[in-house]
Design a protein around this motif. Structure first.
Motif, PDB file in Angstrom:
ATOM      1  N   ARG A 144     116.363  74.341  -8.109  1.00 46.21           N
ATOM      2  CA  ARG A 144     114.992  74.415  -7.588  1.00 46.21           C
ATOM      3  C   ARG A 144     114.305  75.733  -7.939  1.00 46.21           C
ATOM      4  O   ARG A 144     113.111  75.771  -8.178  1.00 46.21           O
TER       5      ARG A 144
ATOM      6  N   GLN B  62     119.657  82.756  -1.135  1.00 46.75           N
ATOM      7  CA  GLN B  62     119.933  81.538  -0.359  1.00 46.75           C
ATOM      8  C   GLN B  62     120.599  81.854   0.981  1.00 46.75           C
ATOM      9  O   GLN B  62     121.058  80.928   1.669  1.00 46.75           O
TER      10      GLN B  62
ATOM     11  N   ASP C 154     120.188  74.469  -5.106  1.00 51.63           N
ATOM     12  CA  ASP C 154     119.084  75.389  -4.874  1.00 51.63           C
ATOM     13  C   ASP C 154     118.771  76.219  -6.129  1.00 51.63           C
ATOM     14  O   ASP C 154     117.606  76.530  -6.387  1.00 51.63           O
TER      15      ASP C 154
END
Ligand code: KG4
Ligand code: ZN
Length: 340
Positions: free
Chosen positions: A53, A32, A50
């Motif tokens: 996801r 990330q 995130d």
């Protein structure tokens, strides 16, 4: 035994499949860093979202790459701590739910144990006992390791971690986040002898570290000479930090009688540290072991590997029902782990 490893403690989602007979089968990572770079550091809430996801697509990817299926799994390992609470919960929730659905055990792994055992994912792993230098973004510790879960703390940082010092110094020099790799790249173009920076606690007689004074010395130097000499400052900082890490690690080997030193954690990717440690170790009859470059920073392989060691011990014992709690441990002392 086939183990799925899940890492989600900070800003990297890592998933891997480790087979205790065949070794590492597949390993997938999503970093990330680009997302957090806009904010100058990790934003915990964005990190958690995130991980949500990325986790399942990465899991599918490792199964596809390895040709194995969910039905082949014997257990799941996830990072239980230390780390960001919300980020840890994503991995813990996914791992526990999947383990429950498959009726297999899930085991919570200590993130630093994962780092520390990562050099063992190798065809020529070090034998126990060894001294481990753990140098990550959040921790700097010297440990005597006599087996899985048999860890004695020899010394640690009293303030900033080594990676944190690299990151904060990089920030002072106008480099992005995380600063370690960028600072190291810049340092390679600089003259390390132009400025001399302090080596904090070098002669303290113990195995503790302190890096906040070094960072302050960089700040004072930048204020004095400006950023025209950024590469020379970066080189001076890296030389000073590495010097302390190398000398204390070798002193810890001497004191404990260990002839093997293992380096783990993000700063273990630093090429200057690797070169100095290997050369100085050689002179003293100490063999230095490193994880593969990509396994220095956070990854799922190290969690799968550490989890496989713990699951093997657990399954050979009296393990019965899968544990359904997905409690996480944002703060967790490595030396408090149970031996297997
Ligand atoms: O182990 P890690 O991925 O995360 C934690 O568990 O903290 O370590 C990340 C740290 C960051 O501080 C990063 O700047 C540092 O490792 N790092 C480096 C290098 N690559 C990563 N520091 C110095 N030189 C490098 N090449
Ligand atoms: Zn880490």
């Amino acid at each position: 035994m086939l183990v799925l490893g899940v890492e989600s403690s900070c800003d990297e989602t890592g998933v891997a499949l480790y087979d205790s007979a065949q070794g590492l089968l597949a390993d997938a990572l999503y970093s990330q860093i680009a997302m957090h770079n806009n904010y100058g550091g990790v934003v915990p809430e964005l990190a958690s979202r995130d991980h949500i996801r990325r986790l399942l697509p990465l899991t599918r990817q490792v199964f596809e790459e390895s040709g194995r299926t969910l039905a082949d799994l014997d257990g799941i390992a996830f990072t239980q701590g230390p780390g960001l609470a919300g980020a840890l919960l994503v991995g813990a929730g996914m791992a526990r739910a999947l383990a429950f659905a498959l009726n297999i055990p899930a085991v919570g792994v200590h993130h630093l144990e994962g780092h520390m055992l990562s050099p063992l994912i190798s065809d020529t792993p070090p034998e126990f006992p060894f001294v481990a230098l753990l140098v990550s973004g959040g921790h700097t510790q010297l440990m005597l390791v006599s087996g899985v879960g048999r860890y004695t703390l020899l010394g640690e940082t009293l303030d900033d971690a080594a990676g944190e010092a690299f990151d904060k110094t990089a920030q002072l020099l106008g480099l992005g986040y995380p600063g370690g790799p960028a600072l190291s790249k810049l340092a390679a173009t600089g003259d390390a002898t132009r400025f001399t920076l302090p080596r904090p606690m070098l002669n303290s007689g113990d195995f503790d570290f302190s890096f906040s004074g070094l960072k302050t010395a960089v700040l004072t130097l930048v204020r004095k000479v400006g950023l025209d000499h950024a590469a020379d400052i970066a080189a001076a900082f890296q030389t000073a930090a590495v010097d302390v890490l190398v000398r204390k690690s070798l002193a810890a080997c001497k004191k404990s009688g260990a002839t093997r030193l293992v380096v783990a954690g993000g700063v273990g990717a630093n090429t200057h540290l690797r070169a100095q440690l290997t050369a100085e170790g050689l002179r003293r009859g100490i063999t230095v072991f490193y994880p593969r470059m990509e396994f220095c920073t956070d990854n799922g392989a190290m969690i799968a590997y550490a989890g496989a060691q713990r699951l093997a011990a657990c399954l050979s014992g009296t393990h019965s029902q899968p544990d359904l709690s997905f409690a996480i441990k944002p703060r967790w002392e490595l030396a408090s782990l149970e031996a297997v």
